[in-house]
Design an enzyme around this catalytic site. Structure first.
Site, PDB file in Angstrom:
ATOM      1  N   GLY A   1     -13.079  -8.808  -8.045  1.00  0.00           N
ATOM      2  CA  GLY A   1     -12.608 -10.089  -7.512  1.00  0.00           C
ATOM      3  C   GLY A   1     -11.107 -10.238  -7.645  1.00  0.00           C
TER       4      GLY A   1
ATOM      5  N   THR B   1      -8.857 -10.621  -4.230  1.00  0.00           N
ATOM      6  CA  THR B   1      -8.347 -11.362  -3.072  1.00  0.00           C
ATOM      7  C   THR B   1      -8.865 -12.800  -3.048  1.00  0.00           C
ATOM      8  OG1 THR B   1      -8.408  -9.262  -1.893  1.00  0.00           O
ATOM      9  CG2 THR B   1      -8.069 -11.233  -0.563  1.00  0.00           C
TER      10      THR B   1
ATOM     11  N   THR C   1      -2.704 -11.004   0.474  1.00  0.00           N
ATOM     12  CA  THR C   1      -2.089  -9.815  -0.126  1.00  0.00           C
ATOM     13  C   THR C   1      -1.168 -10.168  -1.291  1.00  0.00           C
ATOM     14  OG1 THR C   1      -2.099  -8.852   2.078  1.00  0.00           O
ATOM     15  CG2 THR C   1      -0.717  -7.782   0.468  1.00  0.00           C
TER      16      THR C   1
ATOM     17  N   GLU D   1      -8.462   3.980  -6.397  1.00  0.00           N
ATOM     18  CA  GLU D   1      -9.156   3.410  -5.235  1.00  0.00           C
ATOM     19  C   GLU D   1      -8.570   3.962  -3.926  1.00  0.00           C
ATOM     20  OE1 GLU D   1      -8.405  -0.820  -4.223  1.00  0.00           O
ATOM     21  OE2 GLU D   1     -10.583  -1.036  -4.311  1.00  0.00           O
TER      22      GLU D   1
HETATM   23  C1  FAD Z   1     -14.660  -5.825   4.512  1.00  0.00           C
HETATM   24  C2  FAD Z   1     -13.658  -6.135   3.467  1.00  0.00           C
HETATM   25  C3  FAD Z   1     -13.931  -5.824   2.147  1.00  0.00           C
HETATM   26  C4  FAD Z   1     -13.039  -6.162   1.146  1.00  0.00           C
HETATM   27  N1  FAD Z   1     -13.377  -5.967  -0.177  1.00  0.00           N
HETATM   28  C5  FAD Z   1     -12.607  -6.504  -1.147  1.00  0.00           C
HETATM   29  C6  FAD Z   1     -13.035  -6.509  -2.507  1.00  0.00           C
HETATM   30  O1  FAD Z   1     -14.107  -5.993  -2.844  1.00  0.00           O
HETATM   31  N2  FAD Z   1     -12.259  -7.135  -3.434  1.00  0.00           N
HETATM   32  C7  FAD Z   1     -11.073  -7.733  -3.103  1.00  0.00           C
HETATM   33  O2  FAD Z   1     -10.428  -8.280  -3.984  1.00  0.00           O
HETATM   34  N3  FAD Z   1     -10.629  -7.734  -1.826  1.00  0.00           N
HETATM   35  C8  FAD Z   1     -11.364  -7.141  -0.844  1.00  0.00           C
HETATM   36  N4  FAD Z   1     -10.941  -7.170   0.462  1.00  0.00           N
HETATM   37  C9  FAD Z   1      -9.679  -7.846   0.786  1.00  0.00           C
HETATM   38  C10 FAD Z   1      -8.609  -6.904   1.282  1.00  0.00           C
HETATM   39  O3  FAD Z   1      -8.053  -6.220   0.196  1.00  0.00           O
HETATM   40  C11 FAD Z   1      -7.608  -7.788   2.037  1.00  0.00           C
HETATM   41  O4  FAD Z   1      -8.241  -8.225   3.231  1.00  0.00           O
HETATM   42  C12 FAD Z   1      -6.350  -7.052   2.351  1.00  0.00           C
HETATM   43  O5  FAD Z   1      -5.651  -6.750   1.171  1.00  0.00           O
HETATM   44  C13 FAD Z   1      -5.452  -7.918   3.248  1.00  0.00           C
HETATM   45  O6  FAD Z   1      -5.336  -9.215   2.738  1.00  0.00           O
HETATM   46  P1  FAD Z   1      -5.635 -10.488   3.660  1.00  0.00           P
HETATM   47  O7  FAD Z   1      -6.898 -10.238   4.384  1.00  0.00           O
HETATM   48  O8  FAD Z   1      -5.526 -11.716   2.868  1.00  0.00           O
HETATM   49  O9  FAD Z   1      -4.459 -10.427   4.726  1.00  0.00           O
HETATM   50  P2  FAD Z   1      -3.077 -11.188   4.627  1.00  0.00           P
HETATM   51  O10 FAD Z   1      -2.413 -10.931   3.315  1.00  0.00           O
HETATM   52  O11 FAD Z   1      -3.268 -12.580   5.061  1.00  0.00           O
HETATM   53  O12 FAD Z   1      -2.269 -10.404   5.749  1.00  0.00           O
HETATM   54  C14 FAD Z   1      -2.571 -10.542   7.143  1.00  0.00           C
HETATM   55  C15 FAD Z   1      -1.760  -9.510   7.932  1.00  0.00           C
HETATM   56  O13 FAD Z   1      -0.367  -9.748   7.701  1.00  0.00           O
HETATM   57  C16 FAD Z   1       0.245  -8.565   7.218  1.00  0.00           C
HETATM   58  N5  FAD Z   1       1.261  -8.921   6.207  1.00  0.00           N
HETATM   59  C17 FAD Z   1       1.137  -9.837   5.193  1.00  0.00           C
HETATM   60  N6  FAD Z   1       2.269  -9.873   4.483  1.00  0.00           N
HETATM   61  C18 FAD Z   1       3.113  -8.971   5.042  1.00  0.00           C
HETATM   62  C19 FAD Z   1       4.437  -8.518   4.742  1.00  0.00           C
HETATM   63  N7  FAD Z   1       5.122  -9.014   3.712  1.00  0.00           N
HETATM   64  N8  FAD Z   1       4.984  -7.560   5.529  1.00  0.00           N
HETATM   65  C20 FAD Z   1       4.302  -7.064   6.593  1.00  0.00           C
HETATM   66  N9  FAD Z   1       3.057  -7.437   6.905  1.00  0.00           N
HETATM   67  C21 FAD Z   1       2.459  -8.363   6.142  1.00  0.00           C
HETATM   68  C22 FAD Z   1      -0.851  -7.731   6.592  1.00  0.00           C
HETATM   69  O14 FAD Z   1      -0.519  -6.373   6.671  1.00  0.00           O
HETATM   70  C23 FAD Z   1      -2.058  -8.084   7.457  1.00  0.00           C
HETATM   71  O15 FAD Z   1      -2.121  -7.209   8.568  1.00  0.00           O
HETATM   72  C24 FAD Z   1     -11.803  -6.777   1.484  1.00  0.00           C
HETATM   73  C25 FAD Z   1     -11.495  -7.047   2.823  1.00  0.00           C
HETATM   74  C26 FAD Z   1     -12.406  -6.736   3.803  1.00  0.00           C
HETATM   75  C27 FAD Z   1     -12.077  -7.104   5.230  1.00  0.00           C
END
Ligand code: FAD
Length: 383
Positions: free
Chosen positions: A119, A121, A127, A241
């Site tokens: 846990g 995100t 991110t 990972e």
């Molecule tokens: C199917 C699935 C399984 C997952 N499993 C897990 C899990 O088990 N545990 C867990 O903790 N998380 C998990 N995740 C979360 C995953 O790690 C995040 O979705 C990923 O890190 C992106 O974060 P976000 O979705 O909040 O995107 P955001 O952070 O909202 O970003 C959205 C877009 O903007 C871009 N972006 C954001 N900031 C910047 C920047 N500064 N410069 C350039 N581009 C930027 C990103 O590259 C992305 O394309 C999972 C996600 C999915 C879809």
């Protein structure tokens, strides 16, 4: 050194032969968990590969674990249902007390305890992990957790969760990375007593969820390492990972390339095999070259990680190159199959959907590029 792990690969291939396309297709339709496959992998000891022998695991290195996951994906299967069981325990192994290690690791190695939910995100911070809002407040011999996680995969199929929560407010810490702590949450005890899980249906079969914490009490003895140092502990595990998921991407790419090559040889249009056309064979050759290059980077990252050397740049580059190679191969494979690339029974559309994830998770391509720019090339931090 045997960096090909031929014996392990052969055993994994033999196991996966019992779980063909029909098995994965049926689960995909229902978005159902591959419980039987996960049980077979657990019983064969593959998921305990990285647990040292003194705790009942196989004591293998990350290269062997990567080979296991690559073979699963190369066979047309998907390790995402259980890959985290291999590496999440690394945080306990590296930072837990002797008592915590003997309490959890042998049971994880035996497959009696599942620790495969991580846990981190949250919906608002995304991110930007350091802005996460879930809090853990010390209250005598326990911590009280409030907040919400999103995309917590496998939470419904895990006994334990590794949880990152804020123990000191962001504006009161000395260093940016301080103030977050890592806990092992016993999900069996927590469910219905301060913790709720809500599944999220996604474009591919991935058992992922939202998890809500409402005054959940976690015993203080479940804190891993020092309070406030959790972000650093979790970062350590992220290299493992990335290497393992990169190996899965290499496996996916190899599956796509094998399918496309076979089809290009067999499919005849205009009285010739389509693979006789350079317009068909060049994209296959290009995907092959990209995959071999990515595989070299995965192996280099694994070797560095095993040697205990700093592996951040290589682990990130391996993830970037392998995710790109698998996506390139996925797109190519659909194109080579023409209309049949869209038909469910060919498994290509399923694997195509699955391969797309790795441009976003566990870390998005942009964030890897930002890491390389800042930490390898010394460019200004961009965020
Ligand atoms: C199917 C699935 C399984 C997952 N499993 C897990 C899990 O088990 N545990 C867990 O903790 N998380 C998990 N995740 C979360 C995953 O790690 C995040 O979705 C990923 O890190 C992106 O974060 P976000 O979705 O909040 O995107 P955001 O952070 O909202 O970003 C959205 C877009 O903007 C871009 N972006 C954001 N900031 C910047 C920047 N500064 N410069 C350039 N581009 C930027 C990103 O590259 C992305 O394309 C999972 C996600 C999915 C879809």
């Amino acid at each position: 050194m045997d960096d090909r792990h031929d014996d392990i690969r052969q055993s994994v291939r033999a196991l996966c032969a019992g779980y063909p396309g029909e098995y994965w297709r049926a689960l995909d339709r229902e978005r159902a968990y591959p419980a039987e496959f996960v049980r077979a992998l657990t019983e064969a000891g593959f998921l305990g590969a990285l647990i040292p022998e003194e705790y009942g695991g196989s004591g293998l290195g990350i290269g062997a674990a990567a080979a296991i996951l690559e073979e699963i994906h190369k066979s047309g299967g998907n390790g995402a249902a259980c890959h985290a069981q291999m590496y999440i325990m690394g945080t306990i192994l590296r930072h837990g007390s002797a008592q915590q290690k003997s309490r959890w690791l042998p049971a994880i190695a035996r497959g009696e305890l599942c620790l495969q939910a991580f846990g981190v995100t949250e919906p608002t911070s995304g991110t930007d992990t350091l802005s996460l809002r879930t809090t853990a407040v010390r209250d005598g011999d326990r911590y009280v957790i409030n907040g919400q996680k999103v995309w917590t995969s496998r939470a419904e199929h895990s006994d334990l969760m590794l949880l990152l929560a804020r123990t000191t407010p962001k504006d009161q810490v000395k260093r940016r990375g301080d103030g977050l702590s890592v806990f092992v949450v016993d999900m069996r005890a927590a469910l219905g007593h301060g913790m709720t899980i809500r599944p999220i249906r996604t474009m591919m079969n991935h058992a992922t969820t939202e998890v809500f914490f409402d005054d959940l009490a976690v015993p203080a003895e479940n804190l891993i390492g020092e309070e406030g140092k959790g972000f650093r502990y979790v970062l350590d595990g992220m290299n493992a990972e990335r290497i393992l998921i990169a190996a899965e991407c290499v496996g996916d790419a190899r599956w796509f390339i094998e399918k496309a090559t076979a089809y290009a040889k067999e499919r005849r249009v205009f009285d010739r095999s389509i693979g006789q056309n350079q317009g068909v064979q060049f994209p296959i050759a290009r995907a092959y070259a990209a995959t071999e290059a990515a595989d070299l980077m995965v192996k280099r990252a694994a070797a560095r990680f095993e040697a205990g050397e700093p592996a951040g740049p290589d682990a990130n580059m391996a993830k970037l190159l392998a995710a790109d190679a698998s996506w390139q191969a996925a797109d190519m494979c659909v194109q080579v199959h023409g209309g049949f690339g869209f038909a469910e029974e060919y498994d290509i559309e399923r694997k195509f959907r699955e391969a797309r994830l790795y441009q976003v998770a566990p870390i998005s391509t942009n964030l890897i590029l930002a890491y390389i720019a800042e930490h390898v090339l010394g460019l200004p931090r961009s965020y």
